[in-house]
Design an enzyme around this catalytic site. Structure first.
Site, PDB file in Angstrom:
ATOM      1  N   SER A 233     -25.124   5.342 -32.700  1.00 62.16           N
ATOM      2  CA  SER A 233     -26.428   5.234 -33.635  1.00 62.16           C
ATOM      3  C   SER A 233     -27.431   5.444 -32.832  1.00 62.16           C
ATOM      4  O   SER A 233     -28.342   6.255 -32.732  1.00 62.16           O
ATOM      5  CB  SER A 233     -26.506   3.463 -34.324  1.00 62.16           C
ATOM      6  OG  SER A 233     -27.050   2.293 -35.167  1.00 62.16           O
ATOM      7  N   MET A 234     -28.912   4.034 -31.927  1.00 61.40           N
ATOM      8  CA  MET A 234     -29.950   4.469 -31.766  1.00 61.40           C
ATOM      9  C   MET A 234     -29.367   5.365 -30.365  1.00 61.40           C
ATOM     10  O   MET A 234     -30.194   6.172 -29.545  1.00 61.40           O
ATOM     11  CB  MET A 234     -30.904   3.395 -30.946  1.00 61.40           C
ATOM     12  CG  MET A 234     -31.784   3.943 -29.798  1.00 61.40           C
ATOM     13  SD  MET A 234     -32.565   1.997 -29.929  1.00 61.40           S
ATOM     14  CE  MET A 234     -31.460   1.454 -28.306  1.00 61.40           C
TER      15      MET A 234
ATOM     16  N   ASP B 132     -20.685   3.247 -43.386  1.00 73.30           N
ATOM     17  CA  ASP B 132     -21.506   2.814 -42.870  1.00 73.30           C
ATOM     18  C   ASP B 132     -22.276   1.624 -43.759  1.00 73.30           C
ATOM     19  O   ASP B 132     -23.025   3.060 -44.051  1.00 73.30           O
ATOM     20  CB  ASP B 132     -22.083   4.017 -42.248  1.00 73.30           C
ATOM     21  CG  ASP B 132     -22.399   3.724 -41.045  1.00 73.30           C
ATOM     22  OD1 ASP B 132     -23.773   2.385 -41.424  1.00 73.30           O
ATOM     23  OD2 ASP B 132     -22.747   3.923 -39.783  1.00 73.30           O
TER      24      ASP B 132
ATOM     25  N   PHE C  54     -29.287  -0.347 -30.308  1.00 68.74           N
ATOM     26  CA  PHE C  54     -30.125  -0.736 -30.719  1.00 68.74           C
ATOM     27  C   PHE C  54     -29.573  -2.239 -31.058  1.00 68.74           C
ATOM     28  O   PHE C  54     -28.872  -2.709 -31.769  1.00 68.74           O
ATOM     29  CB  PHE C  54     -30.514  -0.678 -32.304  1.00 68.74           C
ATOM     30  CG  PHE C  54     -32.947  -1.773 -31.996  1.00 68.74           C
ATOM     31  CD1 PHE C  54     -33.120  -1.815 -31.355  1.00 68.74           C
ATOM     32  CD2 PHE C  54     -32.330  -2.544 -33.706  1.00 68.74           C
ATOM     33  CE1 PHE C  54     -34.213  -2.982 -31.494  1.00 68.74           C
ATOM     34  CE2 PHE C  54     -33.211  -3.319 -33.302  1.00 68.74           C
ATOM     35  CZ  PHE C  54     -34.384  -3.675 -32.369  1.00 68.74           C
TER      36      PHE C  54
ATOM     37  N   HIS D 220     -20.098   1.267 -38.890  1.00 71.91           N
ATOM     38  CA  HIS D 220     -21.173   1.771 -38.262  1.00 71.91           C
ATOM     39  C   HIS D 220     -20.512   1.434 -36.397  1.00 71.91           C
ATOM     40  O   HIS D 220     -21.044   2.436 -35.923  1.00 71.91           O
ATOM     41  CB  HIS D 220     -22.171   0.332 -38.187  1.00 71.91           C
ATOM     42  CG  HIS D 220     -23.509   1.123 -37.643  1.00 71.91           C
ATOM     43  ND1 HIS D 220     -24.259   2.756 -37.438  1.00 71.91           N
ATOM     44  CD2 HIS D 220     -24.268   0.802 -36.462  1.00 71.91           C
ATOM     45  CE1 HIS D 220     -24.567   3.033 -36.729  1.00 71.91           C
ATOM     46  NE2 HIS D 220     -24.984   1.343 -35.808  1.00 71.91           N
TER      47      HIS D 220
END
Length: 274
Positions: free
Chosen positions: A91-92, A200, A24, A231
């Site tokens: 991530s997303m 993260d 994202f 991250h």
């Protein structure tokens, strides 16, 4: 954001393919080092730019998680001519990857879930979620502003394309994707690798073991926890180790040899399989 940096890319050639999905407010730039490493190992790699990403904050006003899911599915189905298809998401992108594996079990032969955004870190995100529950989120805070990205390497951080803000309404889409990902875990039937960064600052790394336990139908799940980097793992200090782990994992699923000796870095801080 620099459109040359954030553009989608295709790399490599081979009988097997890998779909790479960014996170994202990110872009294909975030996952390119992983894509280059996989292409060097004989995979065709495609990294699309998800709708609304890679340009301006305003571009995210007119999209939703359904657009991201649709774009990911279209990219996957475009690879149907390949012998095996692997999916890796950051991530997303990891949440979208889980949905693909659950919905298209015949197409997805292996997953790499990198820093999966199953739960966010920090009191700020907790407060925003509380505002959403009371119907106040978009009225109180219509935009969320960003000053950087979660990378520990200063040289990488200096060149990173950063979206300066995003509509808070899109957080609702992220939370919905989190719920969807949890609901489809039992339907994922391919081998999976889950990688988290211990430091993260965006997502909670303890969600990694949660995913491992939830992937009850997956025949094999490997978990690694990286002690270096933040991250955006593919671009950070843990990136080479991540690329070696993902490359070796996919190579085993292909029935080929693991990484060449000169590509093998030191062991991760924590690893395990079931």
């Amino acid at each position: 954001m620099d459109p040359e940096k954030t553009a989608p890319f295709e790399l490599g050639r081979g009988e097997d393919a890998c779909l790479l999905l960014h996170g994202f407010t990110g872009s294909p730039w975030d996952v390119r080092p992983l894509g280059e490493a996989l292409a060097a190992r004989g995979l065709y790699v495609r990294a699309p730019q998800l709708p609304g990403h890679g340009s301006t904050p305003e571009a995210l006003l007119s999209v939703s998680h359904r657009d991201w899911e649709r774009a990911a599915a279209q990219a996957l189905l475009s690879l149907r001519g390949y012998r095996r298809i692997f999916v890796a998401g950051l991530s997303m992108g990891a949440l979208l990857s889980l949905r693909l594996a659950a919905d298209y079990p015949e197409q997805v032969h292996g997953l790499a879930l990198v820093a999966p955004a199953l739960r966010f870190q920090g009191p700020h995100m907790w407060l925003l979620k509380r505002l959403r529950r009371h119907g106040l989120l978009e009225r109180v805070k219509p935009w969320v502003f960003k000053t950087g990205t979660d990378v520990s390497d200063p040289a990488v951080l200096a060149e990173a394309p950063i979206l300066p803000a995003f509509p808070s309404a899109r957080l609702q889409d992220l939370w919905e994707l989190q719920d969807i990902a949890m609901s489809v875990l039992p339907r994922v039937r391919c081998p999976a690798l889950v990688a988290v960064a211990e430091q993260d600052h965006v997502v909670d790394p303890t969600c990694g073991p949660v995913l491992v336990r939830g992937l009850t139908a997956a025949p094999h799940v490997r978990f690694i926890s990286l002690s270096t980097g933040f991250h955006i793992i593919p671009r950070d200090k843990g990136g080479p180790l991540l690329a070696s782990e993902v490359g070796s994992f996919f190579a085993r699923l292909q029935g080929t040899q693991a990484a060449p000796v000169d590509e093998e870095p030191s062991a991760p801080a924590c690893s395990g399989s079931r």
